[in-house]
Design an enzyme around this catalytic site. Structure first.
Site, PDB file in Angstrom:
ATOM      1  N   ASN A   1      -8.982  -1.318  -8.062  1.00 13.86           N
ATOM      2  CA  ASN A   1      -8.585  -1.882  -7.733  1.00 13.86           C
ATOM      3  C   ASN A   1      -9.871  -1.963  -6.526  1.00 13.86           C
ATOM      4  OD1 ASN A   1      -7.857  -3.917  -5.955  1.00 13.86           O
ATOM      5  ND2 ASN A   1      -6.277  -4.010  -5.149  1.00 13.86           N
TER       6      ASN A   1
ATOM      7  N   GLU B   1       4.063  -0.876  -7.241  1.00 12.32           N
ATOM      8  CA  GLU B   1       3.074  -0.479  -6.080  1.00 12.32           C
ATOM      9  C   GLU B   1       4.071   0.011  -4.730  1.00 12.32           C
ATOM     10  OE1 GLU B   1      -1.285  -0.822  -6.991  1.00 12.32           O
ATOM     11  OE2 GLU B   1      -0.959  -2.013  -5.941  1.00 12.32           O
TER      12      GLU B   1
ATOM     13  N   GLY C   1      -2.925   3.995  -0.562  1.00 11.50           N
ATOM     14  CA  GLY C   1      -3.536   4.865   0.227  1.00 11.50           C
ATOM     15  C   GLY C   1      -3.569   5.540   1.193  1.00 11.50           C
TER      16      GLY C   1
ATOM     17  N   LYS D   1     -10.918  -3.641  -4.058  1.00 10.78           N
ATOM     18  CA  LYS D   1     -10.466  -3.823  -2.991  1.00 10.78           C
ATOM     19  C   LYS D   1     -11.206  -4.522  -1.690  1.00 10.78           C
ATOM     20  CE  LYS D   1      -6.916  -0.972  -2.654  1.00 10.78           C
ATOM     21  NZ  LYS D   1      -5.214  -0.440  -1.840  1.00 10.78           N
TER      22      LYS D   1
ATOM     23  N   SER E   1      -2.211   5.786  -4.757  1.00  9.32           N
ATOM     24  CA  SER E   1      -2.361   7.229  -4.427  1.00  9.32           C
ATOM     25  C   SER E   1      -2.910   8.144  -5.540  1.00  9.32           C
ATOM     26  CB  SER E   1      -2.116   8.116  -3.661  1.00  9.32           C
ATOM     27  OG  SER E   1      -1.845   7.622  -2.102  1.00  9.32           O
TER      28      SER E   1
ATOM     29  N   GLU F   1      -1.211  -6.126  -0.485  1.00  5.00           N
ATOM     30  CA  GLU F   1      -1.954  -6.348   0.634  1.00  5.00           C
ATOM     31  C   GLU F   1      -2.073  -7.611   0.998  1.00  5.00           C
ATOM     32  OE1 GLU F   1      -5.112  -3.315  -0.730  1.00  5.00           O
ATOM     33  OE2 GLU F   1      -4.136  -2.417   0.146  1.00  5.00           O
TER      34      GLU F   1
ATOM     35  N   HIS G   1      -0.791  -8.829  -4.543  1.00  3.92           N
ATOM     36  CA  HIS G   1      -0.435  -6.796  -4.610  1.00  3.92           C
ATOM     37  C   HIS G   1      -0.160  -7.736  -2.576  1.00  3.92           C
ATOM     38  CE1 HIS G   1      -2.928  -3.536  -2.839  1.00  3.92           C
ATOM     39  NE2 HIS G   1      -3.331  -3.380  -3.679  1.00  3.92           N
TER      40      HIS G   1
HETATM   41  P1  13P Z   1      -4.917   3.978  -3.342  1.00  2.00           P
HETATM   42  O1  13P Z   1      -4.914   4.750  -4.948  1.00  2.00           O
HETATM   43  O2  13P Z   1      -5.831   4.008  -2.938  1.00  2.00           O
HETATM   44  O3  13P Z   1      -3.746   3.795  -3.297  1.00  2.00           O
HETATM   45  O4  13P Z   1      -4.334   1.804  -3.752  1.00  2.00           O
HETATM   46  C1  13P Z   1      -3.386   1.806  -3.816  1.00  2.00           C
HETATM   47  C2  13P Z   1      -3.626  -0.072  -4.830  1.00  2.00           C
HETATM   48  O5  13P Z   1      -3.577  -0.473  -3.660  1.00  2.00           O
HETATM   49  C3  13P Z   1      -4.095  -0.704  -6.141  1.00  2.00           C
HETATM   50  O6  13P Z   1      -4.059  -1.948  -5.966  1.00  2.00           O
END
Ligand code: 13P
Length: 252
Positions: free
Chosen positions: A11, A169, A175, A13, A215, A99, A97
Site C-alpha cells: 500500500n 492491521e 507506521g 498510500k 510495520s 487511515e 483502511h
Molecule cells: P506500515 O507497513 O508502514 O506500518 O503500514 C501498514 C499499512 O497501513 C498498510 O496498509
C-alpha cells in the site's frame, strides 16, 4: 496443510509521483520475475494507476486501488468508481483502511457499500480491520473486530464473501515500527477465521486469505508467515522500496 496461496500487497498510500511510481514498479517487476508461489499486488495512488499497470502488466505484479466510491458514475467530485479503477488495470481494491476511517470519516456502513460495489465489479476487496491501542489496552480488540467484520460484511452471502481478502492491521502497529508479535497476530487471525466460519461456513473460512499489516519488514515477514492463520501481508512503508518489498515477497 495451508492451501491458501500467500498474498503480499504493498500500500503506497500518498507517496510517489507518477514517474517515481513507474520507476519503483518497473524495478519491482524485474526483481520478482519468476516468483509464482505468491500473489503480488501494489496499490499506487489513483493518479499513477494506469501508468503503473502499463509498466507491470506483463509481469506477475498485479495492481490495486487504495479506495473506491460505490457509485458507477455521477456528480461526486473527487471520487473514483469501481469501473474506473478496473479500467485503469486494477484487480484489487483496499477498503476501510484505518487511515480512511480515521481521517476521511469512513464508517462500517460506507465500508460495507464499497465492498459490495467492488465485488459487483469484479474487483477483489482487501477489507481492512483493526483495533487502536486504546481499544487493545481496554481489552476490546475482539469486540471491535467482531463489529467491523459483521457490519462490513452485513447482508453478504457466502458466495459474495468468497473472493474477499481480509487484512488485520492493528492501528498501533501502522507506521510505528511496533509490529504485533507473531503470537498476537496468530491469535487475532484465528479469531477472524472462526468468526468467518460462524458467519459464512467452514469452506469460506478455510479458503479466506487473512493478511497482517503493521510495520512488516524483510526482518519480520518470515516469522509472521510461519503462523498457520497468517496468509500474507499488507505492507506500507517497506513497500515503497522495490528491493525491500521484493525481499518481503521472497520471504521463503
Ligand atoms: P506500515 O507497513 O508502514 O506500518 O503500514 C501498514 C499499512 O497501513 C498498510 O496498509
Amino acid at each position: 496443510m495451508n492451501i491458501r496461496k500467500p498474498f503480499i500487497a504493498g500500500n503506497w498510500k500518498m507517496y510517489k509521483t507518477c514517474a517515481e511510481s513507474v520507476e519503483t514498479a518497473t524495478k519491482l517487476a524485474g526483481l520478482v520475475s519468476g516468483v509464482t508461489n505468491v500473489d503480488i499486488m501494489i496499490a499506487p495512488s489513483f493518479i499513477a494507476l494506469a501508468l503503473v499497470y502499463e509498466a507491470v502488466k506483463e509481469s506477475s505484479v498485479m495492481v490495486g486501488a487504495q479506495n473506491i466510491f460505490w457509485e458507477k458514475e455521477g456528480a461526486f467530485t473527487g471520487e473514483i468508481s469501481p469501473q474506473m479503477a478496473a479500467s485503469a488495470g486494477c484487480r484489487y481494491v483496499i477498503i476501510g483502511h484505518s487511515e480512511r476511517r480515521q481521517y476521511f470519516s469512513e464508517t462500517d456502513l460506507s465500508v460495507n457499500k464499497k465492498i459490495r460495489a467492488a465485488i459487483n465489479n469484479n474487483l477483489t476487496p482487501v477489507f481492512c480491520i483493526g483495533e487502536t491501542e486504546k481499544e487493545r489496552d481496554a481489552d476490546n480488540t475482539f469486540n471491535i473486530l467482531d463489529k467491523q467484520i459483521k457490519m462490513g460484511l452485513e447482508g453478504f452471502s457466502p458466495d459474495n464473501v468468497q473472493s474477499v481478502i481480509l487484512a488485520y492491521e492493528p492501528v498501533w502497529a501502522i507506521g510505528t515500527g511496533k509490529t504485533a508479535s507473531s503470537g498476537q497476530a496468530q491469535e487475532v487471525h484465528k479469531f477472524i477465521r472462526d468468526l468467518i466460519e460462524n458467519l459464512f461456513g467452514k469452506k469460506i473460512a478455510g479458503s479466506a486469505r487473512i493478511l497482517y499489516g503493521g510495520s512488516v519488514k524483510p526482518e519480520n515477514i518470515k516469522e509472521l508467515m510461519s503462523m498457520p492463520d497468517v496468509d500474507g501481508a499488507l505492507v506500507g512503508g517497506a513497500s515503497l522500496n522495490a528491493e525491500k518489498f521484493a525481499e518481503i515477497v521472497k520471504f521463503k
